[in-house]
Motif scaffolding. Structure first.
Motif, PDB file in Angstrom:
ATOM      1  N   VAL A 160       0.828  -1.205   0.000  1.00 55.60           N
ATOM      2  CA  VAL A 160       0.000   0.000   0.000  1.00 55.60           C
ATOM      3  C   VAL A 160       0.868   1.263   0.000  1.00 55.60           C
ATOM      4  CG1 VAL A 160      -1.753   1.277   1.266  1.00 55.60           C
ATOM      5  CG2 VAL A 160      -1.768  -1.212   1.295  1.00 55.60           C
TER       6      VAL A 160
ATOM      7  N   ASN B 178       1.003   5.618  -1.844  1.00 56.10           N
ATOM      8  CA  ASN B 178       0.837   6.494  -3.001  1.00 56.10           C
ATOM      9  C   ASN B 178       2.178   7.209  -3.178  1.00 56.10           C
ATOM     10  OD1 ASN B 178       0.909   8.540  -1.128  1.00 56.10           O
ATOM     11  ND2 ASN B 178      -1.184   9.226  -1.454  1.00 56.10           N
ATOM     12  N   ARG B 179       2.245   8.133  -4.113  1.00 55.47           N
ATOM     13  CA  ARG B 179       3.548   8.712  -4.416  1.00 55.47           C
ATOM     14  C   ARG B 179       4.093   9.551  -3.254  1.00 55.47           C
ATOM     15  NH1 ARG B 179       0.506   7.196  -7.743  1.00 55.47           N
ATOM     16  NH2 ARG B 179       1.097   6.103  -9.635  1.00 55.47           N
TER      17      ARG B 179
ATOM     18  N   GLU C 225       4.203   7.407 -13.437  1.00 54.84           N
ATOM     19  CA  GLU C 225       3.437   6.170 -13.568  1.00 54.84           C
ATOM     20  C   GLU C 225       4.335   5.004 -13.164  1.00 54.84           C
ATOM     21  OE1 GLU C 225       1.745   6.214 -17.536  1.00 54.84           O
ATOM     22  OE2 GLU C 225       0.097   7.387 -16.716  1.00 54.84           O
TER      23      GLU C 225
ATOM     24  N   GLY D 256      -4.437   2.486 -10.002  1.00 56.40           N
ATOM     25  CA  GLY D 256      -3.808   3.765  -9.693  1.00 56.40           C
ATOM     26  C   GLY D 256      -2.326   3.799 -10.006  1.00 56.40           C
TER      27      GLY D 256
ATOM     28  N   LYS E 267      -2.010   6.740 -15.009  1.00 55.66           N
ATOM     29  CA  LYS E 267      -3.065   7.741 -14.997  1.00 55.66           C
ATOM     30  C   LYS E 267      -3.820   7.728 -16.320  1.00 55.66           C
ATOM     31  CE  LYS E 267      -3.687  12.290 -13.192  1.00 55.66           C
ATOM     32  NZ  LYS E 267      -3.423  13.653 -13.272  1.00 55.66           N
TER      33      LYS E 267
ATOM     34  N   VAL F  82     -12.976   4.405  -8.417  1.00 56.36           N
ATOM     35  CA  VAL F  82     -12.950   3.105  -7.758  1.00 56.36           C
ATOM     36  C   VAL F  82     -13.502   3.318  -6.354  1.00 56.36           C
ATOM     37  CG1 VAL F  82     -11.493   1.247  -6.919  1.00 56.36           C
ATOM     38  CG2 VAL F  82     -10.979   2.325  -9.098  1.00 56.36           C
ATOM     39  N   PHE F  83     -14.580   2.697  -6.034  1.00 62.51           N
ATOM     40  CA  PHE F  83     -15.309   2.948  -4.775  1.00 62.51           C
ATOM     41  C   PHE F  83     -15.538   4.449  -4.583  1.00 62.51           C
ATOM     42  CE2 PHE F  83     -12.746  -0.924  -3.493  1.00 62.51           C
ATOM     43  CZ  PHE F  83     -13.779  -1.820  -3.696  1.00 62.51           C
TER      44      PHE F  83
ATOM     45  N   GLU G 237     -13.661   6.864  -5.526  1.00 59.08           N
ATOM     46  CA  GLU G 237     -12.423   7.656  -5.440  1.00 59.08           C
ATOM     47  C   GLU G 237     -11.664   7.603  -6.747  1.00 59.08           C
ATOM     48  OE1 GLU G 237      -9.843   8.632  -2.810  1.00 59.08           O
ATOM     49  OE2 GLU G 237     -11.478   9.207  -1.479  1.00 59.08           O
TER      50      GLU G 237
ATOM     51  N   PHE H  64      -5.664   7.232  -8.888  1.00 59.28           N
ATOM     52  CA  PHE H  64      -4.269   7.676  -9.010  1.00 59.28           C
ATOM     53  C   PHE H  64      -3.898   8.495  -7.775  1.00 59.28           C
ATOM     54  CE2 PHE H  64      -0.711  10.143 -10.748  1.00 59.28           C
ATOM     55  CZ  PHE H  64       0.013   9.136 -11.358  1.00 59.28           C
ATOM     56  N   ASN H  65      -2.885   8.041  -7.053  1.00 60.34           N
ATOM     57  CA  ASN H  65      -2.417   8.694  -5.819  1.00 60.34           C
ATOM     58  C   ASN H  65      -3.388   8.608  -4.651  1.00 60.34           C
ATOM     59  OD1 ASN H  65       0.181   9.430  -6.085  1.00 60.34           O
ATOM     60  ND2 ASN H  65      -0.230  11.456  -6.936  1.00 60.34           N
ATOM     61  N   SER H  66      -4.385   7.717  -4.733  1.00 60.70           N
ATOM     62  CA  SER H  66      -5.304   7.595  -3.609  1.00 60.70           C
ATOM     63  C   SER H  66      -4.828   6.509  -2.646  1.00 60.70           C
ATOM     64  CB  SER H  66      -6.700   7.249  -4.123  1.00 60.70           C
ATOM     65  OG  SER H  66      -7.479   6.767  -3.051  1.00 60.70           O
ATOM     66  N   LEU H  67      -4.631   6.911  -1.402  1.00 64.61           N
ATOM     67  CA  LEU H  67      -4.223   5.934  -0.386  1.00 64.61           C
ATOM     68  C   LEU H  67      -5.347   4.973  -0.076  1.00 64.61           C
ATOM     69  CD1 LEU H  67      -2.147   7.506   2.485  1.00 64.61           C
ATOM     70  CD2 LEU H  67      -1.440   5.943   0.704  1.00 64.61           C
ATOM     71  N   LYS H  68      -6.574   5.488  -0.105  1.00 61.85           N
ATOM     72  CA  LYS H  68      -7.732   4.640   0.209  1.00 61.85           C
ATOM     73  C   LYS H  68      -7.827   3.496  -0.789  1.00 61.85           C
ATOM     74  CE  LYS H  68     -10.895   7.940   2.284  1.00 61.85           C
ATOM     75  NZ  LYS H  68     -12.123   8.688   1.986  1.00 61.85           N
ATOM     76  N   VAL H  69      -7.712   3.842  -2.070  1.00 63.91           N
ATOM     77  CA  VAL H  69      -7.810   2.803  -3.097  1.00 63.91           C
ATOM     78  C   VAL H  69      -6.648   1.826  -2.945  1.00 63.91           C
ATOM     79  CG1 VAL H  69      -7.726   2.340  -5.575  1.00 63.91           C
ATOM     80  CG2 VAL H  69      -9.113   4.214  -4.716  1.00 63.91           C
ATOM     81  N   SER H  70      -5.452   2.361  -2.738  1.00 62.13           N
ATOM     82  CA  SER H  70      -4.285   1.491  -2.609  1.00 62.13           C
ATOM     83  C   SER H  70      -4.421   0.518  -1.444  1.00 62.13           C
ATOM     84  CB  SER H  70      -3.022   2.341  -2.443  1.00 62.13           C
ATOM     85  OG  SER H  70      -1.890   1.520  -2.418  1.00 62.13           O
ATOM     86  N   ALA H  71      -4.979   1.005  -0.335  1.00 63.00           N
ATOM     87  CA  ALA H  71      -5.093   0.163   0.853  1.00 63.00           C
ATOM     88  C   ALA H  71      -6.164  -0.904   0.701  1.00 63.00           C
ATOM     89  CB  ALA H  71      -5.397   1.026   2.073  1.00 63.00           C
ATOM     90  N   ASN H  72      -7.113  -0.666  -0.198  1.00 58.44           N
ATOM     91  CA  ASN H  72      -8.218  -1.609  -0.349  1.00 58.44           C
ATOM     92  C   ASN H  72      -8.165  -2.386  -1.647  1.00 58.44           C
ATOM     93  OD1 ASN H  72     -10.163  -1.064   2.030  1.00 58.44           O
ATOM     94  ND2 ASN H  72      -9.471   0.934   1.351  1.00 58.44           N
TER      95      ASN H  72
END
Lengths: 249, 302
Positions: free
Chosen positions: A96, A98-99, A245, B51, B54, B62-63, B65, B68-76
């Motif tokens: 998990v 982000n950038r 990316e 994400g 881009k 996604v849900f 959100e 791209f650069n979303s922590l919520k999406v990345s975590a789920n």
């Protein structure tokens, strides 16, 4: 909808711990480099002089840990550069992140590594004193932790600051090159121009970029200069990477 | 309720357009199969949803959100493919610990048991695994993270037949116990079609079919008879695919026949049957035609 919600801080911390566990080799390399510096090239930093005056002869040998300082700074540049590699990025993005958290974790890691670099480089000076004491049976005249603690800690601070600066420079170079391979050509050109014309152009010491740092006499101002420089370098990296990316061959 | 929404989403690299104006809604807690020929943009679509890259144009959610650069999406979200980067310094055991650090729904017990079943020793390094074993390990990570959105991009690369069967079975069982949105891409449609509820066919930069798997099957009919019979009776609608097997010829045709027309075909001695999802998919994407023969025939003629 979302079962998991992390804060940026929490995730940056977890990514940092992840980085620490995967990049142990970075610290091993530092130690190996410093041992190499101590055993094989410390002689290069020493110089022996004789002075004759009347009937007394004075032999004095100055031992310096310049070679270790040089190796540590070199190590810092390389480590900073390697942190931006595609492999490092893909590893982070397998989990998990982000950038922003990825960059913050890298920054924490860089701070940790430079602190370690600074402390070990200063401490290896003490090792060299012991080596000299056993080897040459000489009297050591130097400032140490006990005789002048402030001096000792300021040496650590300065060494850490330089390591941090070099690592951030390597990091920014790497980031820019990851962004576009054209930067390799640009850096090559800058390097060439600097060494062909740059040296002949600079008149006094005050002109040099490096003098901006090493010419500073106040330690507070020096630290301030380094902090501001690091902030600027990191800011540029952050800006460049924010649109990058990943996992994209 | 949809988990993923795309509105006019395009992706292009400089002048090359990979995906063009996609409109799509992926239902929540449904297993969707993502199929299409090589290079049509399946992976690009998944990476956009994850994400990693881009979108060039349009709106992707996604849900709810922007990924791209979303922590919520990345975590789920979990994205599994055979290019996953894992650090060389860590053993499989260490990697499981890292998963535990990052994923809240991570089930360590399940992961360890699955690794044991698939004969993957915890002390090994990810780098030294064979291709099939590596895919198996990645797939296990994908199952055990139990992310609300799990995407598998060609998860079975290099796996042997037994491992593939076991993987699909394990995925299905864990999905039934913990429903989640799953996107699964593979070229082996016949193996995964029992697992899928929805199917998404990408063909030539855009979506050519998206819906329940039975709907895809109903789009086509299989007609079997002697070729002369077929030629005289089944002329009404487009023939997607022709195959000769012994004295009988099989045509796969667009299913636009009314019941009366089907009855007529049957009277003429044509065997009318439904097609499997993979047959329908192959016919649809032109993979069943054997068109590469034309290349060699043309060379021989010269």
């Amino acid at each position: 909808m979302f079962s998991t919600q992390w804060s940026v801080n929490e995730l940056a911390k977890r990514q940092y711990l992840f980085k620490l566990s995967t990049n142990g080799a970075v610290f091993t390399t530092l130690i190996v480099l410093q041992i190499i510096g101590t055993i094989f090239i410390s002689g290069a930093g020493s110089s022996s002089m004789n002075e004759w005056e009347e009937m007394i002869s004075v032999n004095y040998t100055s031992i310096s840990n310049d070679s270790q300082v040089g190796l540590t700074l070199f190590w810092a540049l390389i480590v900073g550069f390697l942190l931006t590699s595609a492999a490092q990025r893909n590893e982070s993005f397998s989990f998990v992140t982000n950038r922003l958290t990825f960059q913050l974790a890298n920054f924490y890691f860089i701070c940790t590594a430079s602190l370690l670099g600074g402390v070990t480089t200063v401490l290896i000076g003490s090792v060299m004193k012991i080596v000299a004491l056993f080897g040459d049976n000489v009297i050591i005249e130097t400032t140490g932790l006990l005789s002048s603690p402030l001096d000792f800690f300021s040496r650590i601070l300065v060494m850490t600051a330089y390591t941090l600066l070099l690592m951030m420079i390597g990091y920014l170079l790497g980031t820019l090159i990851q962004f576009s391979k054209l930067f390799i050509a640009l850096f090559g050109l800058i390097w060439f121009v600097y060494f062909t014309f740059g040296i002949s152009l600079s008149v006094g010491e005050g002109d040099s970029v490096l003098y901006f740092y090493y010419g500073e006499t106040s330690i507070l101002v020096f630290v301030l200069k380094v902090v501001v420089s690091v902030a600027v370098l990191f800011g540029i990296s952050l800006f460049v990477t924010n649109r990058l990316e990943v996992r994209n061959p | 309720m949809s988990a993923i929404t795309l509105k006019n989403v395009s992706k292009s690299y400089r002048s090359i357009t990979i995906l063009d104006q996609l409109n799509l809604e992926i239902r929540k807690n449904v297993i969707t199969g993502l199929v299409g020929r090589n290079g049509v943009g399946k992976t690009t679509l998944m990476k956009m949803i994850a994400g990693f890259i881009k979108e060039s144009d349009g709106e992707l959610r996604v849900f709810g959100e922007h990924p791209f650069n979303s922590l919520k999406v990345s975590a789920n979200m979990m994205f599994i493919d055979d290019m996953m980067g894992f650090p060389d310094a860590l053993t499989l055991d260490d990697l499981l610990t890292e998963c535990d650090r990052f994923y809240e729904n991570w089930n360590q017990d399940l992961a360890v048991r699955l690794l044991e079943y698939f004969k993957l020793p915890l002390s090994l390094n990810h780098r030294v695994l064979s291709k099939g074993k590596r895919s198996t390990f990645n797939a296990i990570i994908g199952i055990a993270t139990r992310c609300p959105l799990t995407m598998f991009d060609e998860p079975i690369t290099g796996m042997d037949a037994g491992a593939r069967r076991d993987f699909y079975r394990a995925l299905l069982k864990d999905y039934i116990a913990y429903p989640r949105t799953i996107l699964l891409s593979s070229h082996h449609m016949e193996e995964m079609e029992d697992l899928l509820e929805d199917i998404l066919v990408i063909d030539g930069k855009s979506i050519s079919f998206h819906g329940p798997i039975t709907e895809l099957q109903e789009k086509f009919l299989s007609l079997q008879a002697r070729e002369s019979v077929l030629k005289s009776y089944a002329i009404r609608y487009a023939v997607v695919h022709r195959a000769n097997a012994g004295p009988m010829t099989e045509w796969i045709v667009d299913n636009q026949y009314t019941e009366a027309e089907v009855e007529e075909l049957k009277q003429a001695g044509i065997r009318v049957s439904s097609v499997s999802a993979s047959q329908a998919y192959l016919a649809m994407t032109g993979q069943a035609t054997g068109g590469v023969d034309d290349v060699f025939n043309a060379m021989e003629r010269q």
